[in-house]
Design a protein around this motif. Structure first.
Motif, PDB file in Angstrom:
ATOM      1  N   ILE A 339       0.836  -1.206   0.000  1.00 14.14           N
ATOM      2  CA  ILE A 339       0.000   0.000   0.000  1.00 14.14           C
ATOM      3  C   ILE A 339       0.868   1.252   0.000  1.00 14.14           C
ATOM      4  CG2 ILE A 339      -1.664   1.320   1.358  1.00 14.14           C
ATOM      5  CD1 ILE A 339      -2.871  -1.308   2.264  1.00 14.14           C
ATOM      6  N   GLN A 340       1.921   1.235   0.788  1.00 16.95           N
ATOM      7  CA  GLN A 340       2.803   2.402   0.817  1.00 16.95           C
ATOM      8  C   GLN A 340       3.464   2.631  -0.532  1.00 16.95           C
ATOM      9  OE1 GLN A 340       5.401   1.422   4.110  1.00 16.95           O
ATOM     10  NE2 GLN A 340       4.134   2.537   5.603  1.00 16.95           N
ATOM     11  N   SER A 341       3.763   1.556  -1.252  1.00 17.09           N
ATOM     12  CA  SER A 341       4.407   1.701  -2.559  1.00 17.09           C
ATOM     13  C   SER A 341       3.473   2.310  -3.587  1.00 17.09           C
ATOM     14  CB  SER A 341       4.900   0.339  -3.057  1.00 17.09           C
ATOM     15  OG  SER A 341       3.806  -0.515  -3.354  1.00 17.09           O
ATOM     16  N   CYS A 348      -8.635   5.957  -0.650  1.00 14.78           N
ATOM     17  CA  CYS A 348      -8.411   5.128  -1.846  1.00 14.78           C
ATOM     18  C   CYS A 348      -7.860   3.765  -1.459  1.00 14.78           C
ATOM     19  CB  CYS A 348      -7.461   5.826  -2.805  1.00 14.78           C
ATOM     20  SG  CYS A 348      -8.193   7.254  -3.641  1.00 14.78           S
ATOM     21  N   SER A 349      -6.972   3.745  -0.476  1.00 14.15           N
ATOM     22  CA  SER A 349      -6.402   2.476  -0.028  1.00 14.15           C
ATOM     23  C   SER A 349      -7.484   1.587   0.561  1.00 14.15           C
ATOM     24  CB  SER A 349      -5.307   2.722   1.013  1.00 14.15           C
ATOM     25  OG  SER A 349      -4.237   3.432   0.449  1.00 14.15           O
ATOM     26  N   ARG A 350      -8.382   2.182   1.358  1.00  9.99           N
ATOM     27  CA  ARG A 350      -9.477   1.402   1.943  1.00  9.99           C
ATOM     28  C   ARG A 350     -10.389   0.868   0.843  1.00  9.99           C
ATOM     29  NH1 ARG A 350     -11.524   1.658   7.315  1.00  9.99           N
ATOM     30  NH2 ARG A 350     -13.606   0.738   7.521  1.00  9.99           N
ATOM     31  N   GLY A 351     -10.704   1.725  -0.135  1.00  7.63           N
ATOM     32  CA  GLY A 351     -11.540   1.288  -1.250  1.00  7.63           C
ATOM     33  C   GLY A 351     -10.887   0.161  -2.038  1.00  7.63           C
ATOM     34  N   LEU A 352      -9.572   0.273  -2.235  1.00 10.30           N
ATOM     35  CA  LEU A 352      -8.847  -0.772  -2.953  1.00 10.30           C
ATOM     36  C   LEU A 352      -8.933  -2.109  -2.221  1.00 10.30           C
ATOM     37  CD1 LEU A 352      -6.826  -1.829  -5.073  1.00 10.30           C
ATOM     38  CD2 LEU A 352      -4.988  -0.906  -3.643  1.00 10.30           C
ATOM     39  N   LEU A 418     -12.997  -4.546   7.923  1.00 10.49           N
ATOM     40  CA  LEU A 418     -13.218  -3.177   7.463  1.00 10.49           C
ATOM     41  C   LEU A 418     -14.681  -2.891   7.148  1.00 10.49           C
ATOM     42  CD1 LEU A 418     -10.210  -2.603   5.005  1.00 10.49           C
ATOM     43  CD2 LEU A 418     -10.496  -1.615   7.287  1.00 10.49           C
ATOM     44  N   ASP A 419     -15.406  -3.932   6.731  1.00  9.12           N
ATOM     45  CA  ASP A 419     -16.754  -3.713   6.182  1.00  9.12           C
ATOM     46  C   ASP A 419     -17.777  -4.577   6.901  1.00  9.12           C
ATOM     47  OD1 ASP A 419     -18.959  -3.157   4.680  1.00  9.12           O
ATOM     48  OD2 ASP A 419     -18.165  -3.932   2.794  1.00  9.12           O
ATOM     49  N   ALA A 420     -18.411  -4.026   7.928  1.00 10.59           N
ATOM     50  CA  ALA A 420     -19.412  -4.779   8.686  1.00 10.59           C
ATOM     51  C   ALA A 420     -20.696  -4.970   7.901  1.00 10.59           C
ATOM     52  CB  ALA A 420     -19.719  -4.049  10.000  1.00 10.59           C
ATOM     53  N   SER A 421     -20.948  -4.117   6.901  1.00  9.46           N
ATOM     54  CA  SER A 421     -22.196  -4.218   6.142  1.00  9.46           C
ATOM     55  C   SER A 421     -22.183  -5.388   5.164  1.00  9.46           C
ATOM     56  CB  SER A 421     -22.445  -2.916   5.378  1.00  9.46           C
ATOM     57  OG  SER A 421     -21.392  -2.666   4.464  1.00  9.46           O
ATOM     58  N   THR A 422     -21.021  -5.714   4.605  1.00  7.01           N
ATOM     59  CA  THR A 422     -20.925  -6.811   3.634  1.00  7.01           C
ATOM     60  C   THR A 422     -20.699  -8.145   4.320  1.00  7.01           C
ATOM     61  OG1 THR A 422     -20.002  -5.297   1.997  1.00  7.01           O
ATOM     62  CG2 THR A 422     -19.681  -7.653   1.601  1.00  7.01           C
ATOM     63  N   TYR A 423     -19.855  -8.155   5.362  1.00  8.52           N
ATOM     64  CA  TYR A 423     -19.504  -9.398   6.049  1.00  8.52           C
ATOM     65  C   TYR A 423     -20.028  -9.299   7.481  1.00  8.52           C
ATOM     66  CZ  TYR A 423     -16.154  -9.006   2.209  1.00  8.52           C
ATOM     67  OH  TYR A 423     -15.567  -8.811   0.979  1.00  8.52           O
ATOM     68  N   GLU A 424     -21.263  -9.731   7.683  1.00 13.60           N
ATOM     69  CA  GLU A 424     -21.918  -9.497   8.966  1.00 13.60           C
ATOM     70  C   GLU A 424     -21.552 -10.526  10.030  1.00 13.60           C
ATOM     71  OE1 GLU A 424     -26.052  -9.344   8.169  1.00 13.60           O
ATOM     72  OE2 GLU A 424     -25.951  -7.536   6.955  1.00 13.60           O
TER      73      GLU A 424
END
Length: 935
Positions: A339-341, A348-352, A418-424
């Motif tokens: 991610i740093q590279s 954007c990193s979170r979206g990726l 990161l995503d509680a809505s997709t992976y409950e």
């Protein structure tokens, strides 16, 4: 028209061979938009000359390929091939020994074998090996018995939708030869080698029964049918094939020599790390850390994984950062690096990562799956696809897949938090991907602790607190449930997950020491040992560490050293112990809390035993079990040195079923003359001993230094003369032996007069004597009874199983039991066929108030229902008897009710064994009413 240099060379070659070959055709064709001329000469000689240029082109294509090395993708084949320090990959040919993969392939293909199948997991070097083989062929270094080598990838071939014939397929190869030449190739199939990479990526079956196989090289068929026809010899019969694949169902349809690709073994890993790092110290540190701290998972043998580890470790070492403690931490470091590279914003990193998580979930359900541009768009990728090269491979500029399944699973685990809505829900997450993932729960466990995911939060934003809380709740409850079931595989998994979490308090909470005082395991891998060691070190000093059926290599022992030091008893039964691990084991035992070491049924042998005894001279062991360890007299001198060391505390030594012979035992007896030897118990059953060593043993017992209290000599040919020598020592004041085991030692009644003298002696200290499975007979046994009848005879345990005793002997034994001074508490009289009348004497003694019996065996004494009245009367009158053996007699249903009735009354009786009598099913139901009756 102006000819380019290569065209001039071709034309010159054409003119040179024109006079020899006659007819020449000039053909033009296009490749990548540029017109190129080639000459096809209708003769074998001229075609071979042109083929030399084709080899040069093949070599150029391989060596000039773009270096697309990435942290996850590994070093590109061209870079490996051009490297002067290329590290060879290890392989194992079918039924053969370990060797280098290049050599295994060449050996197989230069022999009678026409088909070779390379099988190995992801990243072990199969593809690079194929590229190198083709390059070496093109350079003329190997396999020159093949005029043509065609290199294909199953993935690319699988993308061809149209039907095609063999000649067209050859034209589509990297050689791009014209149709006329393709026809010439098929004329001599035994000079053709097809190199086919990635069978596991082929989506269709190669089962020959599923296709209408073709033999015509010009007949268009589907790609799957064409491949099946080639591989099964219907098409181009005689051609050779080299196929590479991960394990897949299609392998069962392939014939030929199978070569298992193992990647880097220990020497290759050392060479690779020393090649990667310029500083030897850094190389050694990185390699040792990967193999011990990370737990050396199976994929550490993968060159690709080694590339990844080296790349990340170098960055960490150069920046003086801490190296990862677990596999999860390693992938956290990798993800941070990637991610740093990319130099993206946090959003954007979170979206990726969320998009990569969706793509990972999609691809994991299909091992052959690639994502099209449309699928990528649906997953939410917003960056240019060029920024994804660090994570994804691009296939023909239209399909995308992950470089590594490990990273694929890891990004899915990150997306979960990161995503509680997709992976409950945790269980739904794992359930939806069950059978598709290997380490998803590992990574989720590792990412559940703040100390581990904090560096990711700095780049990706906050992890969901609800997801963290939900996972921890699930993990605790599921772990406690699995540990209660004692399912070994589930146990291992639980330890692995706890290892990833790296939370000592959680380990103590889940593995409450009172509930789990011992941990028993078998067939452990190095990774299992690393996880087990972590759990044990968190719990602290413990009663027992037990591993069985495990190969104890140096690497495994290095991992287990802390666990060995913390364990009072270390059991390595049925293990294959490498000699390099012996000094480490001995050192850990000396330095730790170990008091018992069990190595029974290991492949120790004299050489390893000598190393072990040398290492244990400073140990504080009280018990050492070396039963069935292939030891001989050769190692007994070193054993004596250990027993007589000034710090020796060994009290119990078990050497049963080792052919140490008389020579070894006489050497061992020397230790008992030393004041430093603290041996109290010696187990030497079935050690090839005879009467020849009994004099030396007797001398040791009388030396005044011997502390021996118990010896087991069963299943040795001691004989009457051996016992005679021994009995002389037992009558001496210095002979303090309390237990003598002579089970099945070739004795007769002759020895009983000597044993009687021992029992009559005022110096007799024997409390246990086992003479079972010896032909004492009536005369000998009656002599023995005279000694037993001496007032205050110390014998408490007496074994006379199958000694050819008679009713008269039983009558005399009954008198002994009633004499008022008899100390016998355990009497074994099984397999003496005296019948009801003989046993009656014993039962009368049981009913006598002076009888102290607690255990009595009357198995196979031919009892019938006629003894039941005496039996019940004896049981009612006796208050000491706890165990009674009546197995293998002739009691019937009539005996059951009175026996059950008396057993319900007698609370002192712990167990009555009635197995293998003549009971019906109805009688068994009645016996079931009494829990302390075994039937």
């Amino acid at each position: 028209m102006v000819l380019r240099p290569n065209q001039k060379l071709l034309l010159a070659l054409t003119q040179t061979f024109a006079s020899i070959t006659g007819f020449i055709n000039l053909l033009s064709f296009h490749r990548k938009g540029k017109q190129i001329y080639a000459v096809v000469v209708r003769s074998r000689v001229s075609f071979l000359e042109v083929d030399r240029m084709d080899k040069a082109e093949v070599l150029a294509r391989i060596l000039q390929s773009e270096d697309t090395s990435t942290v996850l993708g590994g070093q590109c084949p061209a870079s490996v091939i051009k490297s002067r320090k290329c590290v060879p990959v290890t392989a194992k040919a079918q039924g053969g020994e370990l060797g280098f993969l290049d050599e295994a392939i060449r050996t197989a293909l230069t022999g009678q074998t026409r088909n070779v199948v390379l099988v190995g997991s992801e990243g072990v070097g199969k593809t690079t090996a194929l590229h190198k083989l083709v390059a070496d062929w093109a350079k003329g270094d190997c396999l020159q018995n093949f005029a043509h080598v065609f290199h294909f990838q199953f993935r690319r071939m699988g993308s061809i939708a149209d039907e095609l014939c063999l000649e067209t397929l050859i034209q589509k190869s990297l050689h791009q030869i014209p149709a006329e030449s393709a026809g010439l190739v098929t004329e001599k199939p035994d000079a053709v080698l097809f190199v086919l990479d990635g069978l596991d990526e082929h989506k269709h079956s190669l089962d020959p029964s599923a296709h209408s196989l073709t033999s015509d090289p010009r007949q268009p068929v589907s790609v799957s049918c064409l491949l099946a026809s080639l591989l099964h010899g219907s098409l181009l019969k005689g051609a050779a094939f080299l196929v590479a694949s991960r394990p897949t169902a299609n392998l069962k349809f392939l014939k030929g020599t199978q070569v298992e690709v193992l990647g880097f073994q220990k020497p290759q890993r050392e060479l690779y790390f020393n090649t990667f790092f310029t500083e030897p110290a850094a190389a050694n540190r990185a390699l040792e850390h990967m193999e011990t701290t990370l737990g050396f998972y199976d994929f550490c043998a993968s060159p690709r994984f080694c590339w990844t580890v080296c790349s990340i470790y170098k960055c960490l070492i150069d920046s003086a950062a801490k190296l990862p403690e677990t596999l999860s931490q390693l992938f956290i470091d990798i993800l941070v690096h990637l991610i740093q590279s990319l130099s993206l914003t946090k959003a954007c990193s979170r979206g990726l990562l969320l998009a990569l998580g969706k793509m990972a979930s999609h691809c994991l359900h299909d091992p052959h799956a690639c994502c099209s541009k449309d699928i990528l768009d649906s997953c939410g990728f917003q960056q240019q696809l060029t920024t994804l090269g660090s994570f994804l491979k691009v296939h023909d500029e239209k399909e995308f897949s992950f470089h590594s399944q490990l990273m694929q699973e890891f990004v899915l685990a990150v997306a979960f938090f990161l995503d509680a809505s997709t992976y409950e829900d945790v269980e739904k997450m794992l359930g939806n991907h069950k059978g598709c993932t290997k380490l998803l729960d590992f990574f989720m466990s590792g990412l559940s602790e703040p100390v581990q995911y904090r560096s990711l939060e700095e780049l990706l934003g906050i992890f969901s607190s609800d997801q963290i809380k939900g996972f921890k709740s699930w993990f605790k409850s599921s772990s406690e449930k699995k540990l209660k079931d004692y399912n070994k595989s589930e146990h291992y998994r639980c330890f692995h997950l706890l290892h990833q979490v790296q939370n000592e308090s959680l380990v103590k909470e889940i593995l409450t020491p009172p509930a789990h005082p011992c941990i028993f395991h078998e067939n452990l891998s190095l990774a299992d040992c690393a996880a087990l060691n972590y759990v044990i070190t968190c719990l602290g000093e413990r009663e027992k560490l037990s591993l069985s059926r495990t190969t104890i290599s140096k690497e495994i022992m290095e991992v287990l050293l802390p666990s060995v030091r913390l364990s009072h008893t270390v059991m390595l039964s049925n293990c294959s112990i490498h000699i390099e691990s012996i000094p480490l084991l001995a050192s850990a035992v000396c330095m730790g809390a170990t008091r018992e070491l069990v190595l029974s049924h290991s492949n120790l042998g004299d050489e390893k035993a000598q190393v072990l005894f040398t290492g244990l001279r400073r140990a504080k062991l009280h018990r050492l079990n070396l039963n069935v360890c292939e030891l001989t007299a050769s190692c007994c001198g070193d054993l004596v040195s250990m027993l007589t060391s000034e710090t020796s505390q060994l009290q119990i030594l078990e050497l049963m079923f080792n052919p140490i012979s008389d020579q070894g035992f006489m050497t061992l007896c020397e230790a008992m003359h030393s004041p430093n030897c603290r041996l109290q118990e010696l187990q030497l059953g079935n050690c090839d001993l005879t009467e020849a060593s009994m004099e030396a043993f007797a001398a040791a017992l009388c030396s005044g230094e011997s502390r021996l209290r118990k010896i087991e000599l069963k299943d040795n040919e001691i004989g009457d003369r051996g016992v005679e020598a021994l009995c002389k020592a037992l009558q001496q004041p210095n002979g303090k032996l309390q237990s003598l085991g002579l089970f099945d030692t070739c004795l007769t009644g002759v020895c009983c007069s000597h044993l009687m003298k021992v029992l009559m002696s005022e110096h007799c200290s024997l409390s246990e004597l086992d003479l079972s499975l010896n032909d004492l007979g009536q005369e000998g046994a009656l002599l023995l009874c005279q000694g037993l009848n001496r007032p205050n005879c110390p014998i408490e345990i007496l074994g006379l199983t199958r000694c050819k005793l008679t009713q008269t002997v039983f009558q005399e034994l009954g008198s002994v039991l009633k004499n008022g001074t008899c100390q016998i508490k355990s009497l074994l009289l099984a397999i003496n066929k005296v019948g009801d009348q003989g046993v009656k004497y014993i039962l009368e003694a049981v009913a006598h108030p002076s009888c102290l019996l607690e255990e009595l065996s009357l198995e196979m004494t031919t009892l019938t229902d006629a003894c039941v009245e005496d039996l019940c009367a004896a049981l009612r009158a006796n208050n000491t008897l706890k165990l009674l053996e009546l197995r293998n007699n002739s009691l019937t249903d009539a005996a059951v009710p009175p026996i059950v009735q008396v057993m319900k009354e007698k609370h002192n009786m712990k167990e009555l064994n009635l197995k293998y009598n003549d009971f019906s099913e109805d009688a068994l139901l009645i016996l079931d009413e009494c829990p302390n009756i075994r039937y």
